[in-house]
Design a protein around this motif. Structure first.
Motif, PDB file in Angstrom:
ATOM      1  N   GLN A 142      57.200   4.217  60.312  1.00 31.15           N
ATOM      2  CA  GLN A 142      56.928   5.241  59.313  1.00 31.15           C
ATOM      3  C   GLN A 142      55.569   5.046  58.673  1.00 31.15           C
ATOM      4  O   GLN A 142      55.101   3.912  58.509  1.00 31.15           O
ATOM      5  CB  GLN A 142      58.001   5.201  58.208  1.00 31.15           C
ATOM      6  N   VAL A 143      54.960   6.158  58.344  1.00 33.83           N
ATOM      7  CA  VAL A 143      53.672   6.129  57.668  1.00 33.83           C
ATOM      8  C   VAL A 143      53.761   7.061  56.469  1.00 33.83           C
ATOM      9  O   VAL A 143      54.246   8.185  56.581  1.00 33.83           O
ATOM     10  CB  VAL A 143      52.535   6.595  58.599  1.00 33.83           C
ATOM     11  N   GLN A 144      53.304   6.590  55.344  1.00 32.41           N
ATOM     12  CA  GLN A 144      53.210   7.451  54.163  1.00 32.41           C
ATOM     13  C   GLN A 144      51.767   7.885  53.963  1.00 32.41           C
ATOM     14  O   GLN A 144      50.834   7.105  54.213  1.00 32.41           O
ATOM     15  CB  GLN A 144      53.700   6.719  52.912  1.00 32.41           C
ATOM     16  N   LEU A 145      51.620   9.112  53.534  1.00 29.50           N
ATOM     17  CA  LEU A 145      50.296   9.663  53.230  1.00 29.50           C
ATOM     18  C   LEU A 145      50.242  10.001  51.752  1.00 29.50           C
ATOM     19  O   LEU A 145      51.116  10.691  51.244  1.00 29.50           O
ATOM     20  CB  LEU A 145      50.033  10.922  54.062  1.00 29.50           C
ATOM     21  N   VAL A 146      49.220   9.522  51.086  1.00 28.81           N
ATOM     22  CA  VAL A 146      49.063   9.785  49.656  1.00 28.81           C
ATOM     23  C   VAL A 146      47.765  10.535  49.438  1.00 28.81           C
ATOM     24  O   VAL A 146      46.686  10.034  49.765  1.00 28.81           O
ATOM     25  CB  VAL A 146      49.063   8.480  48.847  1.00 28.81           C
ATOM     26  N   GLU A 147      47.899  11.723  48.876  1.00 30.15           N
ATOM     27  CA  GLU A 147      46.743  12.591  48.658  1.00 30.15           C
ATOM     28  C   GLU A 147      46.313  12.546  47.198  1.00 30.15           C
ATOM     29  O   GLU A 147      47.122  12.329  46.303  1.00 30.15           O
ATOM     30  CB  GLU A 147      47.107  14.030  49.017  1.00 30.15           C
ATOM     31  N   SER A 148      45.052  12.845  46.987  1.00 30.55           N
ATOM     32  CA  SER A 148      44.543  13.002  45.628  1.00 30.55           C
ATOM     33  C   SER A 148      43.287  13.854  45.669  1.00 30.55           C
ATOM     34  O   SER A 148      42.691  14.045  46.738  1.00 30.55           O
ATOM     35  CB  SER A 148      44.227  11.640  45.001  1.00 30.55           C
ATOM     36  N   GLY A 149      42.923  14.385  44.497  1.00 25.95           N
ATOM     37  CA  GLY A 149      41.639  15.056  44.377  1.00 25.95           C
ATOM     38  C   GLY A 149      41.663  16.548  44.195  1.00 25.95           C
ATOM     39  O   GLY A 149      40.615  17.162  44.034  1.00 25.95           O
ATOM     40  N   GLY A 150      42.808  17.177  44.208  1.00 26.71           N
ATOM     41  CA  GLY A 150      42.838  18.616  43.999  1.00 26.71           C
ATOM     42  C   GLY A 150      42.558  18.962  42.543  1.00 26.71           C
ATOM     43  O   GLY A 150      42.372  18.092  41.692  1.00 26.71           O
ATOM     44  N   GLY A 151      42.506  20.272  42.282  1.00 29.49           N
ATOM     45  CA  GLY A 151      42.289  20.713  40.910  1.00 29.49           C
ATOM     46  C   GLY A 151      41.721  22.107  40.832  1.00 29.49           C
ATOM     47  O   GLY A 151      41.720  22.853  41.817  1.00 29.49           O
ATOM     48  N   LYS A 155      46.541   6.526  54.208  1.00 29.66           N
ATOM     49  CA  LYS A 155      47.770   6.223  54.927  1.00 29.66           C
ATOM     50  C   LYS A 155      48.193   4.802  54.604  1.00 29.66           C
ATOM     51  O   LYS A 155      47.375   3.960  54.245  1.00 29.66           O
ATOM     52  CB  LYS A 155      47.599   6.444  56.431  1.00 29.66           C
ATOM     53  N   SER A 156      49.486   4.548  54.742  1.00 31.08           N
ATOM     54  CA  SER A 156      50.057   3.303  54.232  1.00 31.08           C
ATOM     55  C   SER A 156      49.821   2.095  55.120  1.00 31.08           C
ATOM     56  O   SER A 156      49.994   0.962  54.678  1.00 31.08           O
ATOM     57  CB  SER A 156      51.563   3.488  54.019  1.00 31.08           C
ATOM     58  N   ARG A 157      49.425   2.327  56.367  1.00 30.21           N
ATOM     59  CA  ARG A 157      49.180   1.195  57.263  1.00 30.21           C
ATOM     60  C   ARG A 157      48.197   1.583  58.336  1.00 30.21           C
ATOM     61  O   ARG A 157      47.923   2.776  58.545  1.00 30.21           O
ATOM     62  CB  ARG A 157      50.495   0.722  57.900  1.00 30.21           C
ATOM     63  N   ASN A 158      47.665   0.596  58.987  1.00 29.89           N
ATOM     64  CA  ASN A 158      46.760   0.862  60.093  1.00 29.89           C
ATOM     65  C   ASN A 158      47.568   1.333  61.315  1.00 29.89           C
ATOM     66  O   ASN A 158      48.753   1.025  61.439  1.00 29.89           O
ATOM     67  CB  ASN A 158      45.972  -0.401  60.444  1.00 29.89           C
ATOM     68  N   ILE A 159      46.910   2.075  62.158  1.00 29.73           N
ATOM     69  CA  ILE A 159      47.526   2.591  63.376  1.00 29.73           C
ATOM     70  C   ILE A 159      46.634   2.207  64.535  1.00 29.73           C
ATOM     71  O   ILE A 159      45.422   2.458  64.500  1.00 29.73           O
ATOM     72  CB  ILE A 159      47.701   4.121  63.302  1.00 29.73           C
ATOM     73  N   PHE A 160      47.240   1.594  65.564  1.00 29.44           N
ATOM     74  CA  PHE A 160      46.442   0.977  66.615  1.00 29.44           C
ATOM     75  C   PHE A 160      46.368   1.791  67.891  1.00 29.44           C
ATOM     76  O   PHE A 160      45.858   1.317  68.895  1.00 29.44           O
ATOM     77  CB  PHE A 160      46.985  -0.420  66.894  1.00 29.44           C
ATOM     78  N   SER A 161      46.878   3.020  67.841  1.00 28.94           N
ATOM     79  CA  SER A 161      46.715   3.915  68.981  1.00 28.94           C
ATOM     80  C   SER A 161      45.987   5.166  68.497  1.00 28.94           C
ATOM     81  O   SER A 161      45.782   5.351  67.302  1.00 28.94           O
ATOM     82  CB  SER A 161      48.074   4.268  69.584  1.00 28.94           C
ATOM     83  N   ARG A 162      45.624   5.992  69.446  1.00 24.90           N
ATOM     84  CA  ARG A 162      44.810   7.151  69.094  1.00 24.90           C
ATOM     85  C   ARG A 162      45.588   8.140  68.222  1.00 24.90           C
ATOM     86  O   ARG A 162      46.773   8.411  68.464  1.00 24.90           O
ATOM     87  CB  ARG A 162      44.346   7.863  70.367  1.00 24.90           C
TER      88      ARG A 162
END
Length: 118
Positions: free
Chosen positions: A1-10, A24-31
């Protein structure tokens, strides 16, 4: 699982700028590709910009070319969307997306509102 955390809107005036971030919550080692989609009320979700992890190549929605720039910070697992010369028609909820090719996993952020109005 990977979590994505966004910021910066307004809220920003026409002609202004915003920068969105997606970590993203962790590195990903494939494309994979990582990028931004947006959805305005009553409209379908559309791809705004994305970047390929292997080649670094980018794709942009025609209407944002020359105004928006997607970039990445690999050390911090983060992708940015710099949005300049914003227009009212850019108003939408912006969603971060991560797609991993080998496993066909598709992840979405929670969405961040961008409103361009005077």
């Amino acid at each position: 699982q990977v979590q994505l955390v966004e910021s910066g809107g307004g809220l920003v005036q026409p002609g202004g700028s915003l920068r969105l971030s997606c970590a993203k919550s962790r590195n990903i080692f494939s494309r994979y590709t990582m990028g931004w989609y947006r959805q305005a009320p009553g409209k379908e979700r559309e791809l705004v910009a994305r970047i390929d992890s292997a080649s670094g190549s980018t794709n942009y929605l025609d209407s944002v070319k020359g105004r928006f720039t997607i970039s990445r910070d690999n050390a911090n697992y983060t992708v940015y969307l710099q949005m300049n010369s914003l227009k009212p028609e850019d108003t939408a909820v912006y969603y971060c997306n991560l797609y991993i090719f080998t496993t066909r996993e598709d992840y979405w952020g929670q969405g961040t509102q961008v409103t361009v109005s005077s």
